[in-house]
Design a protein around this motif. Structure first.
Motif: not given
Length: 838
Positions: A168-169, A175-176, A180-182, A223-224
């Motif tokens: 994912s990075t 980062t993973p 996962m925190s979103m 949007k990255a």
């Protein structure tokens, strides 16, 4: 039950338990940690560990630990100590070294038990070989960690990711752990506003699908990091719980930004190619001859309007019997029907043959009879392999009708032959001139229209090549460029076959030299030419007749003489005549047996008729095994020679017709100029390439040339473009617009306008087309270089050097290049000459 019976029952139970244990596929063991000996090892232990129970007993408990992989041994021992202190059980996996030295993964489910009487610690458990499972887990982990795509699992209830792969990075910029925190809303906030509703609609459709595990694929912008939107493609599967309720999305995410860009550029390229094809078709439709273009299957993929005019329409191919030619035609000499496989177009595709001026009688679609000249040649790719073919039909019905009427008149008025001889000769001469005019007209049309458009198209393709950003696009452009280069080469060759420029521009002697070189190149016939140069003073009709006769006689040598050498001599002889002689040392033939049909087969009858119609004569000398010599004599009436112009560029050498600019001895007034060559193809790291055909006597040493092309001038090179074809000028403008340090300051469509603009703009370099209406490029070059010696003129033409190059250099041009060549070489030449101010 007495004590003896109880003991017997317990012993029997113990035996049954032991039998059950020994039937297990897992290895069973009991180790005494106090004595360091094995209390029990099941037979299956050998299949798991590779050692028999006796071998393991011999090792002891401590010895067995030495077979554990060093990286796993400490963890294995630490687990035993922990169980001794805290009790309980554990499952440990480690690598075990077998007899052959290989390591297998073992799963050890173990616990500590103590004998009540003396509290002796016993280690007991089962051992299982799990190598295949571990290798599969390791492989899966490697796939997850090294996948180019991001692999994920999103919990539908929480809206959060349960798992995100390390890729994912690089894929999405987070980062993973960050992903996962979103929560779901935070993830959706990164979507492009135009794609949000479409993505949510896909979500609803996926989760409401009646299928057990439905899948879908969605493309969207996200949007990255850095605030830039990129295109992504998500492919996912819906997971359900035991009750069939949706619980998660599992899938992959791929960055397709580059793919989207390539797709867009491909669409733009296809659009441009369609526009250029339409322009090319427009040029073909303007030609007065019928043009067929076929692919390798023989299917005609394009024909111009002249085909329908010549053939009275287009045949209905769906109604044609299998194997029958769609166009009806017969050989004029034999009357035999031309079969589908015998057409020049078919032979060009099947065998790579070239057909020149094949005379055919045809029946048009509306039932009329006509006579045509058929030309055909293959179209080849960069490897020389045929990829299609082109055929040209020239309607000569009126000419043949004139010949037929002439023949009828000759048959019916035989008694008046004497008084009509001059008239017949005049008519025959007119026919020859008419044919030559048609050839010149066709050659001029090819040069002025088709070749110019092809050259402009190649410039456009080369511009796109320089902007190609991936191998797929570059490969496609390279193929188009190669096909355009081949098309330019083929049209030049066809133009030369129809009407060689050198014959009209330089005279008969250079024309014969050119013919000799072409016969060797095309047919392997080495021709020695010894011709007296009369310049352009010989009448055009005489030049044409002698040139065509020489070519026909050399073809006879190729077809019949069985030798690879011939000689052509031309000189003035007493009596005011010119003599042309073609001879060979081949098999020869018996003149006594030479009848008119044989003469026609050799082409001698046609030559004799033409020569005699002009008041000349032909002599044939031959014998079996003694070779053949054909001598032609014609009255010679020289015209006044045109005045010779003084050359403007002293560093040209007279003897070099196609080479450019050998070094001049330095003087105090002007330093010497290095050589520049006519070249084609992209310039390499050191300098442009040097084809053998036009290599100068002394080339600039590579070590003296810049490693990466010439340095840019301090000021922009100011360039004036002169060409009567607007599309060529536009191509050159686009080409030079991408070059730093080069500025196009004006465009002109003829020589007069070029001189006026040059006086006004004072350019550094003028790119001058040679052939233009009104004032041509030669005269315009002469005026510009005379008035503005600081301006460098580079000639451009569809002709490759030769007489055109000589005329331009005498007018003052510093360089000469074919339009169909590599545009990179043209840019290189502009920069080189712009640096020379003297």
């Amino acid at each position: 039950m007495n004590i003896r019976d109880q003991v017997a029952e317990k012993n029997e139970t113990a035996v049954q338990i032991k039998q059950l244990l020994e039937q297990s596929d897992d290895g069973l063991y009991v180790a005494n940690l106090q004595t360091n000996q094995w209390e029990y090892l099941s037979p299956a232990i050998e299949a798991v560990t590779g050692f028999s129970p006796d071998e393991l007993n011999a090792m002891g408990v401590e010895g067995v630990r030495e077979r554990i992989h060093p990286e796993d041994r400490e963890r294995y021992i630490a687990g035993i100590h922990k169980m001794l202190e805290q009790g309980g059980s554990e499952i440990v996996e480690y690598r075990w070294q077998r007899k052959d030295g290989t390591y297998h993964w073992l799963n050890n489910n173990r616990r500590i038990i103590r004998v009540e009487q003396d509290q002796i610690p016993l280690l007991t458990g089962t051992v299982r070989d799990v190598t295949e499972r571990k290798e599969a887990e390791i492989l899966l982990q490697e796939v997850l960690e090294n996948s180019r795509d991001m692999i994920f699992r999103r919990n539908i209830a929480t809206g959060r990711y349960d798992y995100v792969s390390p890729s994912s990075t690089t894929t999405i910029g987070f980062t993973p752990e960050e992903l996962m925190s979103m929560n779901f809303d935070e993830v959706m906030a990164h979507f492009h506003p135009d794609d949000v509703e479409r993505f949510l609609e896909h979500n609803r459709a996926l989760e409401s699908s009646p299928e057990a595990h439905p899948t879908d694929t969605v493309e969207f912008r996200w949007k990255a990091k850095g605030g830039v939107y990129r295109w992504y493609s998500i492919s996912r599967r819906l997971m359900r719980d035991a009750a069939g309720q949706p619980i998660a999305h599992v899938g992959t995410l791929r960055d397709i930004t580059e793919q989207k860009r390539v797709e867009q550029e491909r669409e733009e390229l296809l659009h441009r190619l369609q526009v250029e094809r339409a322009e090319l078709e427009g040029v073909l439709d303007a030609l007065p001859v019928g043009v067929h273009i076929a692919d390798m299957s023989g299917r005609v993929i394009h024909h111009n309007h002249a085909v329908e005019e010549i053939w009275g329409g287009v045949p209905n191919l769906t109604e044609m019997p299998e194997g029958e030619a769609p166009y009806k035609a017969w050989q004029c000499d034999t009357g035999e029907r031309v079969q589908a496989t015998e057409w020049g177009l078919s032979r060009a595709i099947a065998y790579g043959e070239v057909t020149r001026a094949e005379e055919l009688a045809i029946e048009t679609c509306d039932g009329r009879r006509k006579t045509i000249l058929n030309y055909a040649r293959p179209i080849r790719d960069e490897n020389g392999q045929p990829v299609g073919a082109v055929a040209v039909n020239v309607d000569i019905t009126e000419q043949k009708e004139a010949e037929r009427r002439l023949q009828e008149l000759n048959d019916t008025l035989e008694q008046r032959v004497a008084e009509r001889t001059e008239q017949l000769r005049a008519m025959a001469a007119e026919l020859t001139q008419t044919e030559e005019r048609e050839r010149r007209t066709l050659a001029q049309n090819l040069h002025d229209h088709l070749q110019q458009l092809l050259a402009a198209a190649r410039i456009s393709v080369n511009i796109m090549q320089s902007r190609a950003e991936d191998e797929l696009q570059a490969e496609g452009l390279n193929q188009v460029d190669a096909l355009l280069g081949e098309s330019i080469s083929e049209t030049r060759s066809l133009t030369a076959e129809l009407s060689p420029t050198v014959l009209y521009d330089a005279g008969l002697a250079p024309g014969l030299q050119w013919l000799g070189e072409r016969m060797q190149k095309q047919h392997g016939l080495k021709v020695t030419v010894d011709a007296e140069d009369l310049g352009n003073r010989a009448p055009e009709e005489l030049r044409v007749v002698l040139f065509r006769a020489a070519r026909e006689l050399l073809f006879n040598v190729v077809k019949h003489a069985q030798v690879d050498q011939a000689e052509v001599r031309m000189r003035r002889v007493p009596g005011g005549e010119i003599e042309l002689q073609v001879s060979d040392n081949g098999v020869g033939f018996d003149l006594a047996k030479l009848s008119r049909p044989i003469e026609e087969g050799f082409g001698l009858f046609s030559i004799r008729e033409r020569i005699e119609s002009m008041g000349g004569r032909m002599e044939v000398e031959s014998a079996p095994g003694q070779g053949t010599r054909v001598t032609l004599r014609l009255p010679l009436r020289l015209e006044e020679a045109p005045p010779k112009r003084e050359r403007k560029v002293p560093f040209f050498r007279e003897e070099e017709a196609t080479e450019l600019f050998p070094e001049e001895k330095p003087t105090e007034a002007r330093p010497p100029l290095p050589e520049i060559e006519i070249v084609e193809g992209p310039p390499p790291e050191e300098a442009p390439p040097q084809p053998e055909a036009v290599a100068p006597e002394e080339a600039v040493p590579p070590e003296e040339r810049p490693a990466e092309g010439p340095p840019e001038p301090e000021k922009p090179v100011r360039v004036l473009l002169v060409d009567d074809h607007q599309i060529v000028r536009q191509g050159l403008v686009h080409l030079l617009a991408d070059e730093t340090g080069i500025e196009v300051v004006g465009e002109a469509g003829d020589g007069k306008g070029a001189v006026a603009l040059a006086r006004m703009m004072q350019p550094d370099v003028v790119l001058m087309d040679v052939s233009m209406p009104g004032m041509d490029g030669v005269e315009a070059t002469r005026r510009i270089t005379s008035e503005m010696p600081q301006t460098k003129v580079i000639g451009l033409s569809m002709h490759e050097g030769g007489e055109m190059a000589r005329k331009m250099r005498e007018a003052g041009a510093v360089d000469y290049m074919p339009k169909g060549g590599d545009p990179a070489t043209l840019v290189w030449a502009i920069r080189q000459w712009a640096k020379r101010k003297d």
